[in-house]
Design a protein around this motif. Structure first.
Motif, PDB file in Angstrom:
ATOM      1  N   GLU A  44       0.753  -1.560  -0.059  1.00  0.00           N
ATOM      2  CA  GLU A  44      -0.163   0.150   0.014  1.00  0.00           C
ATOM      3  C   GLU A  44       0.793   1.888   0.055  1.00  0.00           C
ATOM      4  OE1 GLU A  44      -3.185   0.695  -0.279  1.00  0.00           O
ATOM      5  OE2 GLU A  44      -3.242   2.790  -0.085  1.00  0.00           O
ATOM      6  N   LEU A  47       2.666   1.402  -3.318  1.00  0.00           N
ATOM      7  CA  LEU A  47       1.136   2.393  -4.389  1.00  0.00           C
ATOM      8  C   LEU A  47       1.068   3.893  -4.262  1.00  0.00           C
ATOM      9  CD1 LEU A  47      -1.388  -0.456  -4.198  1.00  0.00           C
ATOM     10  CD2 LEU A  47       0.507  -0.199  -6.216  1.00  0.00           C
ATOM     11  N   GLU A  51       1.231   7.061  -6.758  1.00  0.00           N
ATOM     12  CA  GLU A  51       0.442   6.955  -7.001  1.00  0.00           C
ATOM     13  C   GLU A  51       0.169   9.202  -7.118  1.00  0.00           C
ATOM     14  OE1 GLU A  51      -3.014   3.949  -6.009  1.00  0.00           O
ATOM     15  OE2 GLU A  51      -2.975   5.268  -4.588  1.00  0.00           O
ATOM     16  N   GLY A  79      -2.615  -3.171  -7.023  1.00  0.00           N
ATOM     17  CA  GLY A  79      -2.631  -2.113  -8.079  1.00  0.00           C
ATOM     18  C   GLY A  79      -0.522  -2.390  -7.962  1.00  0.00           C
ATOM     19  N   ASP A  81       3.035  -3.114 -10.419  1.00  0.00           N
ATOM     20  CA  ASP A  81       2.658  -2.900 -11.841  1.00  0.00           C
ATOM     21  C   ASP A  81       3.160  -5.180 -12.549  1.00  0.00           C
ATOM     22  OD1 ASP A  81       2.398  -0.649 -12.198  1.00  0.00           O
ATOM     23  OD2 ASP A  81       3.759   0.146 -11.109  1.00  0.00           O
ATOM     24  N   ARG A 184      -5.585  -0.782   0.823  1.00  0.00           N
ATOM     25  CA  ARG A 184      -6.663  -1.474   0.436  1.00  0.00           C
ATOM     26  C   ARG A 184      -7.695  -2.326  -0.001  1.00  0.00           C
ATOM     27  NH1 ARG A 184      -4.158   1.930  -4.806  1.00  0.00           N
ATOM     28  NH2 ARG A 184      -3.062   3.161  -3.112  1.00  0.00           N
ATOM     29  N   VAL A 186      -9.169  -4.981  -2.358  1.00  0.00           N
ATOM     30  CA  VAL A 186      -8.986  -5.453  -3.481  1.00  0.00           C
ATOM     31  C   VAL A 186     -11.232  -5.796  -4.299  1.00  0.00           C
ATOM     32  CG1 VAL A 186      -8.402  -7.002  -5.167  1.00  0.00           C
ATOM     33  CG2 VAL A 186      -6.983  -6.012  -3.348  1.00  0.00           C
ATOM     34  N   ASP A 190     -10.423  -5.653 -10.584  1.00  0.00           N
ATOM     35  CA  ASP A 190      -8.965  -5.130  -9.967  1.00  0.00           C
ATOM     36  C   ASP A 190      -8.608  -6.705  -9.761  1.00  0.00           C
ATOM     37  OD1 ASP A 190      -9.371  -2.837  -9.801  1.00  0.00           O
ATOM     38  OD2 ASP A 190      -9.240  -2.639  -7.814  1.00  0.00           O
ATOM     39  N   LYS A 193      -8.701  -7.471 -13.636  1.00  0.00           N
ATOM     40  CA  LYS A 193      -7.446  -7.085 -14.294  1.00  0.00           C
ATOM     41  C   LYS A 193      -6.040  -7.163 -14.366  1.00  0.00           C
ATOM     42  CE  LYS A 193      -7.269  -2.537 -14.418  1.00  0.00           C
ATOM     43  NZ  LYS A 193      -7.742  -1.411 -13.508  1.00  0.00           N
ATOM     44  N   LYS A 197      -1.777  -9.059 -16.365  1.00  0.00           N
ATOM     45  CA  LYS A 197      -0.128  -8.312 -14.903  1.00  0.00           C
ATOM     46  C   LYS A 197       0.983  -9.480 -15.433  1.00  0.00           C
ATOM     47  CE  LYS A 197      -2.068  -4.008 -12.725  1.00  0.00           C
ATOM     48  NZ  LYS A 197      -2.350  -3.498 -11.456  1.00  0.00           N
TER      49      LYS A 197
END
Ligand code: FAD
Lengths: 248, 313
Positions: A44, A47, A51, A79, A81, A184, A186, A190, A193, A197
Motif C-alpha cells: 500500500e 502504491l 500515485e 495495483g 505493476d 485498500r 481489492v 482489479d 485486471k 499483469k
C-alpha cells in the motif's frame, strides 16, 4: 524511480496455528494463506508513493512455492505493476532471503525497497536490515510515517521509547509497521485486471546466491498453557483474590 | 569457555534495564564483555561495569554514536565481534534494528528473541505470535548472533565492584547518509512499562482518550505502568509506546490488569509471562478469560472507579 516490495505468503493471522503430530512443523494443509499483514502495508505504501507521482513502477517480489503466485496476484490486484516469484519449496531463512532480494535489487535498481518489519510466521524481524547491510544503504525500520522529497526520505519509526524521526538518502530500505496505512480493499475488476499483469517466475536455485548457513530446526512445541483461573463477581471479591495472590 | 559480547542499550545517560536482562541470557553462554556505543557516555559505561557478570566494558565513545543509527553502529559491532564467539543484544526495538545488520555483515544467521538457552548452540524462541515454540541450533562453527527476549530473563543486579572500562577505537567506515532527527518520547513520570512490577492496561473498550484517565488514575494508585492494546493505540487513545503484544512490548510484571481488552493472540503473546493476569470485560466469552487468573465480568466504567476506591482505603 522503481519501488521494490518484498512480500511473504504466510498462514492468515486469524488462523489458530496447530503443530503437526510429529512436532516437526505447523499444519499448513487446508489452512488459509495470505500476504503477511505487514507486507500488505508495504505494498500500500509503495502504491501511494507511485500515485503521488514519486515513483513510476511498483514491483512486488516473493520467495516461496508456486502457490505464492496467489499472494503476488493479490498485490497486483491492489495495483502493483508487475511481480516476480523466486520459486522454491525449501525453507529460506532471512539471510538467504536478503541475499536473494539483493540479486533483484541489482537487476531492477529500485530507488526504494519496502518490506514488512516482520513476517508473522517466523517473527524474525531481520530481512530488511540484512538487505540494507548487503546493499550498504540506509535503513529505516518499523516505520509508521514517511515523507519523500528531493531524493531524501523522512521516516517516523515506532521505537520502544516513542516515535523517532530519521532522514535517509535514497536508495534505502524501509520496513513498515502496522500504523503506516490501511491497505485498500481489492475490487473484483482489479482481480480480473491483475490476471493480465506480468508475473515472472524464476527458480530460486538459478539466481546464483552464495547460500549462507541456516539455523537447524530441531522441532516445534506448544507454549506452556496458563492454567485457568477463577471468576469473581464483585470488586470486593476481586480485591480479596488479589490479596490472596499477594500482589497488592 | 565461550566469550560473549553484549551490546548495551541506553539513552545517552542511563543504561536500559533491557541490558541487565539480556546479561542473564549472556551469562548462560560464556564470559561476558559489555560494549557501550555512545557519545559522552562515561556514565553509561560506569553503570555497565557494575552489572553482575560484566568481565570488562568496551566503551566506543565518538560523536557518530550519539544516536542509535543501525547503519553506523553495525560496522563497528561487526569489527568488534570478530574477537568473540557470541554477540548478543536485547530484543528491544534497538537490538532488533541493529543486530540483523551485523549478522548480515558477518554472513551468519541470527536467532531472534531467544527465550531459553538449551546449550551453547541451541536455543528456544517463539514463532507465530508465541503460539509455537521452536528449538533451533546454530550450525557448524558459525558465530552465534542473537537477541534475548527481554521478558524471558530476570535482570541481573547492578551493584558489583566495577569491572574495568576500556576506551577503544574501532576501525570502520561509517556512513553519513542516515541523519537522526529526533525522538518524541511520551515518557512522563510513570513507571516504565517493560520493567514495572504492575501494569494496568486498557483496550478499545475504554472508548476514548479522555476515558483513559480512569486507567491512569488506577495505575497511579497502584504505582503501576500503563499499557494498551493495539486497537486502543490505533484509535489514538494513547501513544504507540504503550502497545503490548506481538508487535508492541513484551512484558512480565507480577500483576497485569486488563480493562476492555478482548485477548487476541497478538495481544496475549505480550503478557503471557505476567505473574497474575486479571481481566475485566463485559463479555463473559472474551478469550482473555481463558488466560486470566482472575476474571470479572462487568462494565469497566462501573468497576474502574469502584476498584480505585476499594484500593484507596
Ligand atoms: C499482524 C498483527 C499484529 C498485531 N499486533 C498486536 C499487538 O502487538 N498488540 C495488540 O494488542 N494487538 C495486536 N494486533 C491486533 C489484535 O489482533 C486485536 O485486534 C487487538 O488486540 C484488539 O484490541 P482490543 O482487545 O482492545 O479490542 P477489541 O478486540 O475490540 O476488544 C474490546 C473489548 O472490550 C470489551 N468492552 C467494550 N466495552 C466495555 C465495557 N464498557 N466494559 C467492559 N468491557 C468492555 C469488549 O467486550 C471487547 O472484548 C495485531 C494484529 C495483527 C494482524
Amino acid at each position: 524511480m522503481k519501488v521494490l516490495v518484498g512480500i511473504k505468503r504466510v498462514i492468515d493471522y486469524n488462523v489458530r496455528v496447530q503443530i503437526n503430530r510429529e512436532g516437526t512443523d505447523v499444519v499448513k494443509e487446508g489452512v488459509k494463506m495470505s500476504i503477511n499483514p505487514f507486507d500488505e502495508i508495504a505494498v500500500e505504501a509503495a502504491l501511494r508513493i507511485r500515485e503521488a507521482g514519486q515513483a513510476d513502477e511498483v514491483i512486488v517480489a516473493t520467495i516461496g512455492p508456486g502457490a505464492a503466485q496467489q499472494q503476488l496476484r493479490t498485490a497486483l490486484a491492489m495495483g502493483a505493476d508487475r511481480a516476480i516469484l523466486l520459486e522454491t519449496d525449501r525453507e529460506i531463512q532471512p539471510l538467504a532471503a536478503a541475499r536473494a532480494l539483493m540479486k533483484l535489487v541489482e537487476k531492477e535498481q529500485p530507488g526504494l525497497v519496502l518490506l514488512g518489519k516482520q513476517a508473522i510466521d517466523d517473527d524474525a524481524n531481520q530481512v530488511g536490515q540484512m538487505l540494507a547491510a548487503q546493499w550498504d544503504r540506509p535503513q529505516a525500520t518499523f516505520i509508521s510515517g514517511l515523507d519523500l522529497s528531493d531524493g531524501k526520505l523522512k521516516a517516523v519509526r515506532e521505537v520502544d521509547a516513542g516515535l523517532e524521526t530519521v532522514e535517509v538518502s535514497l536508495p534505502a530500505v524501509l520496513t513498515v509497521d502496522l500504523r503506516l496505512n490501511e491497505p485498500r480493499f481489492v475490487k473484483m475488476p482489479d482481480i480480473m485486471k491483475a490476471k493480465r499483469k506480468p508475473l515472472e517466475t524464476i527458480a530460486f536455485d538459478s539466481i546464483g546466491i552464495d547460500m549462507p548457513p541456516q539455523l537447524e530446526n530441531l522441532g516445534y512445541e506448544a507454549p506452556p498453557k496458563r492454567s485457568g483461573g477463577v471468576r469473581v463477581d464483585s470488586v470486593e471479591a476481586l480485591v480479596a483474590a488479589l490479596n490472596d495472590k499477594g500482589v497488592l | 569457555m565461550a566469550t560473549v559480547l553484549l551490546l548495551a542499550e541506553h539513552d545517552g545517560e542511563t543504561l536500559n534495564v533491557s541490558t541487565a536482562r539480556a546479561m542473564r541470557c549472556a551469562m548462560a553462554l560464556g564470559e561476558v564483555d559489555v560494549v557501550v556505543l555512545g557519545a559522552g557516555t562515561d556514565g553509561v559505561a560506569e553503570q555497565a561495569s557494575r552489572l553482575e557478570g560484566a568481565r570488562r566494558v568496551l566503551h566506543v565513545d565518538r560523536p557518530e554514536n550519539a544516536h542509535p543509527v543501525a547503519a553506523v553502529m553495525a560496522p563497528q559491532l561487526a569489527s568488534l565481534a570478530s574477537e568473540y564467539d557470541v554477540l548478543l543484544a536485547p530484543s528491544s526495538t534497538f537490538g532488533r534494528d541493529i543486530l540483523p545488520r551485523v549478522a548480515a555483515l558477518l554472513g551468519v544467521p541470527q536467532i531472534s528473541d531467544i527465550m531459553e538457552v538449551i546449550d551453547e548452540r541451541t536455543f528456544k524462541r517463539p514463532i507465530y505470535a508465541g503460539n509455537v515454540i521452536t528449538t533451533v541450533r546454530v550450525p557448524g562453527d558459525c558465530k552465534i548472533i542473537g537477541t534475548a527476549r527481554i521478558a524471558s530473563f530476570a535482570a541481573v543486579a547492578g551493584a558489583q565492584a566495577p569491572a574495568a572500562v576500556e576506551s577503544i577505537q574501532v576501525e570502520a567506515d561509517l556512513p553519513t547518509d542516515t541523519v537522526w532527527i529526533g525522538l518524541e518520547a511520551s515518557g512522563g513520570d510513570r513507571p516504565d512499562l517493560q520493567s514495572a512490577n504492575r501494569v494496568v492496561a486498557g483496550g478499545r473498550g475504554i472508548g476514548s482518550k479522555e476515558n483513559f484517565d480512569l486507567i491512569f488514575r488506577l495505575a497511579d494508585r497502584l504505582g503501576a505502568a500503563v499499557g494498551a492494546s493495539r486497537a486502543a493505540v490505533d484509535a489514538g487513545y494513547v501513544p504507540n509506546d504503550m502497545q503490548i503484544g506481538q508487535t508492541g512490548k513484551i512484558i512480565a510484571p507480577d500483576l497485569y490488569i486488563a480493562f476492555g481488552i478482548s485477548g487476541a493472540i497478538q495481544h496475549m503473546t505480550g503478557i503471557k509471562d505476567a505473574g497474575v493476569i486479571v481481566a475485566i470485560n463485559k463479555d463473559g466469552e472474551a478469550p482473555i478469560f481463558e488466560a486470566a487468573d482472575i476474571g470479572l465480568v462487568g462494565d469497566l466504567f462501573q468497576i474502574l472507579p469502584e476498584l480505585e476506591k476499594a484500593l484507596g482505603d
